[in-house]
Scaffold this active site. Structure first.
Site, PDB file in Angstrom:
ATOM      1  N   ASN A   4     -20.332  28.487  45.259  1.00 12.05           N
ATOM      2  CA  ASN A   4     -19.889  27.174  44.769  1.00 12.05           C
ATOM      3  C   ASN A   4     -20.222  26.116  45.815  1.00 12.05           C
ATOM      4  OD1 ASN A   4     -18.552  27.976  42.276  1.00 12.05           O
ATOM      5  ND2 ASN A   4     -17.127  29.050  43.617  1.00 12.05           N
ATOM      6  N   CYS A  38     -13.750  28.954  44.075  1.00 10.03           N
ATOM      7  CA  CYS A  38     -13.694  29.700  45.344  1.00 10.03           C
ATOM      8  C   CYS A  38     -14.401  28.935  46.446  1.00 10.03           C
ATOM      9  CB  CYS A  38     -14.447  31.024  45.254  1.00 10.03           C
ATOM     10  SG  CYS A  38     -13.819  32.168  44.072  1.00 10.03           S
ATOM     11  N   CYS A  67      -8.239  26.606  58.483  1.00  3.54           N
ATOM     12  CA  CYS A  67      -8.599  28.003  58.757  1.00  3.54           C
ATOM     13  C   CYS A  67      -9.315  28.064  60.104  1.00  3.54           C
ATOM     14  CB  CYS A  67      -9.523  28.520  57.647  1.00  3.54           C
ATOM     15  SG  CYS A  67      -9.754  30.317  57.663  1.00  3.54           S
ATOM     16  N   CYS A 112     -16.294  30.429  58.241  1.00 10.69           N
ATOM     17  CA  CYS A 112     -17.337  31.061  57.424  1.00 10.69           C
ATOM     18  C   CYS A 112     -18.280  29.948  56.962  1.00 10.69           C
ATOM     19  CB  CYS A 112     -16.730  31.781  56.224  1.00 10.69           C
ATOM     20  SG  CYS A 112     -15.631  33.120  56.729  1.00 10.69           S
ATOM     21  N   SER A 114     -13.659  40.134  51.846  1.00  8.91           N
ATOM     22  CA  SER A 114     -14.772  39.191  51.695  1.00  8.91           C
ATOM     23  C   SER A 114     -15.944  39.728  52.500  1.00  8.91           C
ATOM     24  CB  SER A 114     -14.342  37.812  52.206  1.00  8.91           C
ATOM     25  OG  SER A 114     -13.330  37.306  51.375  1.00  8.91           O
ATOM     26  N   LEU A 115     -16.749  40.539  51.864  1.00  9.86           N
ATOM     27  CA  LEU A 115     -17.802  41.262  52.598  1.00  9.86           C
ATOM     28  C   LEU A 115     -19.071  40.414  52.731  1.00  9.86           C
ATOM     29  CD1 LEU A 115     -18.507  43.941  53.958  1.00  9.86           C
ATOM     30  CD2 LEU A 115     -19.345  44.755  51.750  1.00  9.86           C
ATOM     31  N   HIS A 116     -19.673  40.075  51.616  1.00 11.32           N
ATOM     32  CA  HIS A 116     -20.797  39.124  51.557  1.00 11.32           C
ATOM     33  C   HIS A 116     -22.116  39.599  52.143  1.00 11.32           C
ATOM     34  CE1 HIS A 116     -17.671  36.600  50.133  1.00 11.32           C
ATOM     35  NE2 HIS A 116     -17.181  36.272  51.311  1.00 11.32           N
ATOM     36  N   GLY A 131      -7.128  29.478  54.122  1.00 13.10           N
ATOM     37  CA  GLY A 131      -6.587  30.247  55.240  1.00 13.10           C
ATOM     38  C   GLY A 131      -6.886  31.728  55.190  1.00 13.10           C
ATOM     39  N   GLU A 132      -6.587  32.400  56.305  1.00 11.91           N
ATOM     40  CA  GLU A 132      -6.776  33.846  56.410  1.00 11.91           C
ATOM     41  C   GLU A 132      -5.384  34.488  56.422  1.00 11.91           C
ATOM     42  OE1 GLU A 132      -9.022  36.372  56.348  1.00 11.91           O
ATOM     43  OE2 GLU A 132      -7.225  37.540  56.717  1.00 11.91           O
ATOM     44  N   SER A 135      -6.598  38.819  50.067  1.00 13.22           N
ATOM     45  CA  SER A 135      -8.020  38.823  50.417  1.00 13.22           C
ATOM     46  C   SER A 135      -8.179  38.500  51.891  1.00 13.22           C
ATOM     47  CB  SER A 135      -8.752  37.777  49.573  1.00 13.22           C
ATOM     48  OG  SER A 135     -10.123  37.742  49.919  1.00 13.22           O
ATOM     49  N   CYS A 180     -18.089  28.326  53.378  1.00 12.89           N
ATOM     50  CA  CYS A 180     -16.752  28.001  52.856  1.00 12.89           C
ATOM     51  C   CYS A 180     -16.325  26.611  53.285  1.00 12.89           C
ATOM     52  CB  CYS A 180     -15.745  29.042  53.333  1.00 12.89           C
ATOM     53  SG  CYS A 180     -14.068  28.703  52.770  1.00 12.89           S
ATOM     54  N   CYS A 184      -4.142  31.032  42.596  1.00 12.60           N
ATOM     55  CA  CYS A 184      -4.805  31.218  43.888  1.00 12.60           C
ATOM     56  C   CYS A 184      -3.998  30.454  44.924  1.00 12.60           C
ATOM     57  CB  CYS A 184      -6.234  30.683  43.771  1.00 12.60           C
ATOM     58  SG  CYS A 184      -7.165  30.875  45.289  1.00 12.60           S
ATOM     59  N   GLU A 203      -3.908  23.151  48.996  1.00 18.03           N
ATOM     60  CA  GLU A 203      -4.253  23.211  47.588  1.00 18.03           C
ATOM     61  C   GLU A 203      -3.902  24.576  46.998  1.00 18.03           C
ATOM     62  OE1 GLU A 203      -7.674  19.966  46.975  1.00 18.03           O
ATOM     63  OE2 GLU A 203      -8.460  21.859  47.694  1.00 18.03           O
TER      64      GLU A 203
HETATM   65  N1  SAH Z   1      -9.761  34.134  54.360  1.00 18.05           N
HETATM   66  C1  SAH Z   1      -9.595  35.013  53.224  1.00 18.05           C
HETATM   67  C2  SAH Z   1      -8.997  34.293  52.046  1.00 18.05           C
HETATM   68  C3  SAH Z   1      -9.908  33.233  51.416  1.00 18.05           C
HETATM   69  S1  SAH Z   1     -10.462  33.922  49.943  1.00 18.05           S
HETATM   70  C4  SAH Z   1     -10.903  35.674  52.902  1.00 18.05           C
HETATM   71  O1  SAH Z   1     -11.904  35.314  53.506  1.00 18.05           O
HETATM   72  O2  SAH Z   1     -10.926  36.597  52.111  1.00 18.05           O
HETATM   73  C5  SAH Z   1     -11.664  32.873  49.411  1.00 18.05           C
HETATM   74  C6  SAH Z   1     -12.816  33.662  48.809  1.00 18.05           C
HETATM   75  O3  SAH Z   1     -13.802  32.754  48.367  1.00 18.05           O
HETATM   76  C7  SAH Z   1     -13.461  34.541  49.858  1.00 18.05           C
HETATM   77  O4  SAH Z   1     -13.988  35.704  49.309  1.00 18.05           O
HETATM   78  C8  SAH Z   1     -14.562  33.637  50.305  1.00 18.05           C
HETATM   79  O5  SAH Z   1     -15.542  34.355  50.985  1.00 18.05           O
HETATM   80  C9  SAH Z   1     -15.020  33.040  48.999  1.00 18.05           C
HETATM   81  N2  SAH Z   1     -15.748  31.794  49.180  1.00 18.05           N
HETATM   82  C10 SAH Z   1     -15.647  30.939  50.208  1.00 18.05           C
HETATM   83  N3  SAH Z   1     -16.484  29.893  50.035  1.00 18.05           N
HETATM   84  C11 SAH Z   1     -17.120  30.091  48.877  1.00 18.05           C
HETATM   85  C12 SAH Z   1     -18.072  29.325  48.149  1.00 18.05           C
HETATM   86  N4  SAH Z   1     -18.507  28.160  48.587  1.00 18.05           N
HETATM   87  N5  SAH Z   1     -18.500  29.832  46.986  1.00 18.05           N
HETATM   88  C13 SAH Z   1     -18.018  31.007  46.506  1.00 18.05           C
HETATM   89  N6  SAH Z   1     -17.104  31.750  47.148  1.00 18.05           N
HETATM   90  C14 SAH Z   1     -16.657  31.305  48.322  1.00 18.05           C
END
Ligand code: SAH
Length: 387
Positions: free
Chosen positions: A313, A356, A124, A128, A236-238, A182-183, A214, A131, A117, A104
């Site tokens: 999301n 996202c 992947c 996570c 993507s710290l979180h 993907g990463e 990212s 995700c 995007c 996608e």
């Molecule tokens: N693998 C890479 C590229 C994916 S980026 C990475 O992790 O950075 C996708 C972004 O959306 C990342 O910051 C991820 O953490 C965030 N993301 C993933 N699932 C999400 C969700 N359900 N709601 C909001 N953000 C999300």
């Protein structure tokens, strides 16, 4: 450099070849050595500035050369399986890269920009927990050609070719974020080559400042990304706590937050004008307390940073909920008070599962046993039961 695998018709896909690789491929197909570089530039112009999909249209090349090219190479686009348009204007395409290989790509129009995007892998490996893509096993890496093709499909659909018939002064697609499926740092060479083509003035001509890669934190690849790709970086710290991050981003068990921060501080080219974006998804009761916000601020001290707060999301079966709005605002206030710009990202395209972390395709890697069963089924003209 990625060697383009010949297609079944024995022709080499042109999209995704770097300039030197294209020049070499041309010479191998019979173009005189001294012309290789110039012809490569001319062809790039047709491919990436005009969006040509047909060699016959490349009228700055001799007829003979056009025929040679058509005999050795293919241009093509991935097949668009579906296009969905959200109530807010966000568009999502499901693209078929090959039989059973689907990804996608999402276009997010805003007042002053349009961001695409882009996906780097089918599925992947990172799992996570918040995700959706993380629930889809890795099927395979995308090639450099398949990565740039996502930008090209969007330009086709938006009629947005700089030198094409649309030719509008105002570009619609201005930014690319490698934030799809993907990463990207686990598909380093292909992502690097694709970003070079996107950023090259004779290529897709987006500036590197408008391309963001990212990563969930593949620490050993971050320095190389700075040196060899040179795009903007997002992490993507979180969470600023290892115990929490171990749970929600399992990659953290391998590369701890301290190592990740050290790699960020050392990111080549980092400055106040080129900050790192830290993405932080707001998960109710998991990482959203005022204490979490203060830890985040302390952790980033001294790093030229932007913080992107992403309301979680939802997706079917997700084990989390989005933080309440007041909680997000309180968090943002703490981060803002520490001097960081921390926009709360407005969710876009949720109604079409384009926001996202909502991306996922049906593509799965067939297990060896599935393939065997399929072969057995195909070969069994004899009745299944012989009494
Ligand atoms: N693998 C890479 C590229 C994916 S980026 C990475 O992790 O950075 C996708 C972004 O959306 C990342 O910051 C991820 O953490 C965030 N993301 C993933 N699932 C999400 C969700 N359900 N709601 C909001 N953000 C999300």
């Amino acid at each position: 450099m990625t060697a383009a695998a010949p297609t079944s018709a024995g022709k080499t896909p042109l999209l995704g070849l770097t300039r030197p690789a294209l020049a070499a491929a041309l010479v191998a197909s019979g173009v005189p050595e001294r012309e290789g570089r110039m012809r490569a530039s001319q062809i790039w112009h047709w491919l990436y500035q005009r969006g040509s999909t047909d060699f016959a249209a490349m009228t700055t090349l001799s007829k003979g050369l056009r025929e040679t090219l058509a005999g050795h190479f293919v241009i093509g686009r991935p097949e668009i399986v579906t296009q969905q348009i959200s109530a807010d204007g966000t568009r999502k395409w499901l693209l078929r890269m090959g039989p059973g290989v689907e990804v996608e790509t999402v276009f997010i129009p805003e007042e002053d920009r349009g961001t695409l995007c882009v996906s780097s892998q089918v599925g992947c490996t990172l799992t996570c927990r918040f995700c959706h893509t993380g629930t889809q096993k890795l099927m395979r890496n995308l090639t450099a050609g398949e990565i740039v093709a996502q930008v090209m499909v969007a330009r086709d659909a938006l009629d947005d070719w700089p030198a094409g018939k649309g030719g509008a002064a105002q570009r619609r697609l201005t930014n690319v974020v490698m934030m799809g499926m993907g990463e990207p740092l686990y598909n380093f060479e292909n992502v690097r080559d694709a970003i070079h083509i996107m950023a090259d003035g004779d290529g897709l001509a987006l500036s590197k400042r408008r391309i963001t890669l990212s990563t969930a934190g593949v620490v050993p690849m971050i320095e190389r990304a700075g040196n060899e790709i040179g795009s903007m970086l997002a992490i993507s710290l979180h969470s600023a706590r290892d115990d929490v991050r171990d749970e929600i981003v399992p990659l953290n068990r391998k590369y701890k937050i301290a190592e990740l921060m050290a790699a960020c501080r050392a990111y080549p080219g980092l400055s106040n004008a080129r900050r790192i974006t830290f993405e932080y998804v707001m998960l109710k009761g998991v990482n959203d307390s005022p204490d979490d916000a203060r830890r985040l601020v302390r952790l980033l001290e001294g790093i030229p940073a932007k913080i992107n707060l992403i309301p979680f999301n939802p997706w079917p079966g997700a084990p989390y909920a989005c933080s309440d709005w007041e909680v997000i605002e309180t968090f943002a206030d703490i981060v803002n008070a520490a001097g960081y710009a921390s926009p709360i990202r407005t969710p876009r395209g949720r109604d079409i599962m384009a926001a996202c972390g909502q991306l996922k395709s049906e593509s799965v890697k067939a297990r060896a046993s599935d393939a065997l069963n399929a072969r057995l089924a195909a070969n069994s003209s004899a009745p299944a039961h012989v009494e």
